[in-house]
Motif scaffolding. Structure first.
Motif, mmCIF file in Angstrom:
data_model
loop_
_atom_site.group_PDB
_atom_site.id
_atom_site.type_symbol
_atom_site.label_atom_id
_atom_site.label_comp_id
_atom_site.label_asym_id
_atom_site.label_seq_id
_atom_site.Cartn_x
_atom_site.Cartn_y
_atom_site.Cartn_z
ATOM 1 N N HIS A 2 0.836 -1.202 0.000
ATOM 2 C CA HIS A 2 0.000 0.000 0.000
ATOM 3 C C HIS A 2 0.876 1.261 0.000
ATOM 4 N N SER A 3 0.305 2.358 -0.468
ATOM 5 C CA SER A 3 1.056 3.609 -0.538
ATOM 6 C C SER A 3 1.493 4.085 0.846
ATOM 7 N N HIS A 4 0.647 3.873 1.880
ATOM 8 C CA HIS A 4 1.030 4.319 3.217
ATOM 9 C C HIS A 4 2.194 3.494 3.770
ATOM 10 N N GLN A 5 2.311 2.240 3.335
ATOM 11 C CA GLN A 5 3.436 1.413 3.774
ATOM 12 C C GLN A 5 4.740 1.884 3.122
ATOM 13 N N ARG A 6 4.663 2.173 1.829
ATOM 14 C CA ARG A 6 5.838 2.688 1.132
ATOM 15 C C ARG A 6 6.276 4.030 1.724
ATOM 16 N N ASP A 7 5.317 4.892 2.008
ATOM 17 C CA ASP A 7 5.650 6.195 2.579
ATOM 18 C C ASP A 7 6.269 6.048 3.959
ATOM 19 N N GLU A 10 9.900 4.902 3.592
ATOM 20 C CA GLU A 10 10.736 6.023 3.141
ATOM 21 C C GLU A 10 10.980 7.019 4.268
ATOM 22 N N ALA A 52 0.349 7.743 8.305
ATOM 23 C CA ALA A 52 0.570 6.342 7.938
ATOM 24 C C ALA A 52 -0.180 5.419 8.894
ATOM 25 N N TYR A 191 10.679 -3.675 -0.347
ATOM 26 C CA TYR A 191 11.026 -2.309 -0.745
ATOM 27 C C TYR A 191 12.498 -2.216 -1.148
#
Length: 215
Positions: A2-7, A10, A52, A191
């Motif tokens: 999910h985008s929140h996991q990637r964010d 990072e 997140a 990632y």
């Protein structure tokens, strides 16, 4: 992923919440990575972190009524995650509470601060290692008449403990409380696969998980 996991990953890399090298853990194991959410120490970083957490909570599909933060690291987390939930697409204004380490014997007294624990409660904390703080929080909430249904944490290391299960599986088995991690160590490795410069680190993490990870 999910985008929140990637964010979140990072963010963890940018603030050295997630570091790589050689770290001796309390268990005696020598880990190729170390995770310390305490390195989030600015308003902008905390805002990004709380968003997140809020996104992970929304993605869980869980039904709940309020949030609770165990002292001490859970206190700023629960407050900012409540703010992020109020500002999210759902615009949900949730009550929250937290505990003191020692009972206050003057003023309002007691161990609990904030909203009165009630209904289905999500505990918001940083990481689950031995799970001591989360077990104490579950006991406090149940004693207050509330129903803790989940614990939202940043990282699941997915390592086998003395019981033969992971710390997450141990807590879920003993308490019946669901554990929702923002990311697992397998998410982190996925990632890192996108960054050729991290190939050595990724190899070390895979070796470590092959020896100590849950399967």
């Amino acid at each position: 992923m999910h985008s929140h996991q990637r964010d979140f990953i990072e963010l963890a890399l940018a603030h050295e919440v997630l570091r790589f090298g050689s770290f001796t853990l309390k268990s005696g194991r020598v880990s190729p990575y170390f995770f310390n959410l305490g390195r989030i120490s600015s308003g902008a970083a905390m805002l990004r972190l709380s968003r997140a957490y809020a996104a992970a909570l929304q993605a869980s599909g869980l039904s709940f009524d309020m949030l609770f933060g165990p002292a001490y690291k859970g206190i700023p987390l629960v407050a900012t995650v409540a703010c992020a939930m109020a500002d999210a697409a759902t615009g949900r204004d949730l009550p929250y509470a937290y505990n003191r380490k020692e009972a206050k014997d003057h003023g309002e007294g007691g161990l609990l601060v904030g909203a009165e624990p009630r209904g289905r409660v999500v505990i918001v904390d940083d990481v689950l290692t031995a799970g001591t703080a989360l077990r104490e929080a579950i006991g406090l909430l149940r004693n207050a008449g509330a129903n803790p249904v989940a614990a939202l944490v940043a990282l699941d290391r997915q390592e086998v403990g003395p019981s033969g299960r992971s710390a997450v599986a141990d807590l879920e088995h003993e308490s019946g409380v669901r554990v929702i991690p923002l990311v697992t160590v397998r998410d982190v490795m996925a990632y890192l696969e996108t960054d050729p410069a991290r190939s050595g680190t990724l190899a070390d993490m895979r070796d470590y998980q092959s020896r100590y990870g849950v399967h």
